[in-house]
Design a protein around this motif. Structure first.
Motif, mmCIF file in Angstrom:
data_model
loop_
_atom_site.group_PDB
_atom_site.id
_atom_site.type_symbol
_atom_site.label_atom_id
_atom_site.label_comp_id
_atom_site.label_asym_id
_atom_site.label_seq_id
_atom_site.Cartn_x
_atom_site.Cartn_y
_atom_site.Cartn_z
ATOM 1 N N ILE A 5 0.840 -1.198 0.000
ATOM 2 C CA ILE A 5 0.000 0.000 0.000
ATOM 3 C C ILE A 5 0.874 1.247 0.000
ATOM 4 O O ILE A 5 0.621 2.191 -0.750
ATOM 5 C CB ILE A 5 -0.972 -0.009 1.198
ATOM 6 N N ARG A 6 1.909 1.249 0.819
ATOM 7 C CA ARG A 6 2.817 2.411 0.847
ATOM 8 C C ARG A 6 3.558 2.571 -0.473
ATOM 9 O O ARG A 6 3.770 3.690 -0.937
ATOM 10 C CB ARG A 6 3.809 2.267 1.994
ATOM 11 N N LEU A 7 3.972 1.457 -1.076
ATOM 12 C CA LEU A 7 4.683 1.513 -2.349
ATOM 13 C C LEU A 7 3.788 2.098 -3.439
ATOM 14 O O LEU A 7 4.206 2.994 -4.182
ATOM 15 C CB LEU A 7 5.176 0.122 -2.748
ATOM 16 N N SER A 42 9.790 4.600 -6.727
ATOM 17 C CA SER A 42 9.150 4.737 -5.410
ATOM 18 C C SER A 42 9.836 3.854 -4.369
ATOM 19 O O SER A 42 10.026 4.262 -3.227
ATOM 20 C CB SER A 42 7.674 4.374 -5.496
ATOM 21 N N LEU A 43 10.217 2.663 -4.775
ATOM 22 C CA LEU A 43 10.953 1.772 -3.886
ATOM 23 C C LEU A 43 12.305 2.371 -3.523
ATOM 24 O O LEU A 43 12.692 2.383 -2.344
ATOM 25 C CB LEU A 43 11.127 0.407 -4.540
ATOM 26 N N ILE A 44 13.006 2.906 -4.501
ATOM 27 C CA ILE A 44 14.303 3.547 -4.248
ATOM 28 C C ILE A 44 14.124 4.726 -3.304
ATOM 29 O O ILE A 44 14.878 4.893 -2.332
ATOM 30 C CB ILE A 44 14.945 4.008 -5.574
ATOM 31 N N ASP A 122 -3.475 3.023 5.732
ATOM 32 C CA ASP A 122 -2.779 1.744 5.894
ATOM 33 C C ASP A 122 -3.394 1.029 7.090
ATOM 34 O O ASP A 122 -3.738 1.637 8.087
ATOM 35 C CB ASP A 122 -1.293 2.020 6.128
ATOM 36 N N ARG A 123 -3.509 -0.292 7.004
ATOM 37 C CA ARG A 123 -4.096 -1.056 8.121
ATOM 38 C C ARG A 123 -3.263 -0.958 9.384
ATOM 39 O O ARG A 123 -3.771 -1.114 10.482
ATOM 40 C CB ARG A 123 -4.261 -2.509 7.750
ATOM 41 N N THR A 124 -1.964 -0.727 9.232
ATOM 42 C CA THR A 124 -1.105 -0.623 10.410
ATOM 43 C C THR A 124 -1.277 0.705 11.112
ATOM 44 O O THR A 124 -0.847 0.865 12.244
ATOM 45 C CB THR A 124 0.369 -0.829 10.046
#
Length: 127
Positions: A5-7, A42-44, A122-124
């Motif tokens: 989700i964050r990615l 986005s990952l980087i 986000d669920r967290t």
């Protein structure tokens, strides 16, 4: 699941940034190339922010205090430029034209990421 989700949130924010900020661009040949590039960049960007940003905050604590936090904008722009450099090293079709596009790009990324995370929590995140 939270990581994905964050990615995706960061990738969408990066896409919005490429639409708004001149000088920040993804030049994929196809739609799939563009989406793949957005996800990898986005990952980087996420790894750079997770690893370097806390170290920079500790080392540059005095500058953050002296500038009342405005130094964070410069740090974010430099981290955005570092993301561009790493993407270029990996031959990804992502480019930032200089400091000012990186500066405004980092601001737009932060705002867009925040707005998207408000809509898609986000669920967290327990609020």
């Amino acid at each position: 699941m939270g990581f994905l989700i964050r990615l995706v949130t960061t990738a969408v924010a990066l896409w919005i940034t490429t639409l708004i900020v001149p000088g920040v661009e993804v030049t994929g040949r196809t739609g799939y190339d563009t989406v793949f590039t957005l996800l990898i960049v986005s990952l980087i960007f996420g790894v750079i922010n997770a690893v370097l940003k806390p170290l920079i905050k500790v080392v540059g604590c005095v500058f953050y205090l002296l500038t009342l936090g405005l130094f964070a904008l410069v740090v974010n722009a430099l981290l955005f430029l570092l993301t561009d450099w790493i993407a270029g090293t990996l031959r990804l079709p992502f480019h930032v034209d200089g400091f000012w596009p990186a500066f405004w790009g980092a601001i737009v990324m932060a705002v867009a990421t925040w707005l998207i995370s408000v809509v898609v929590p986000d669920r967290t995140d327990r609020r």
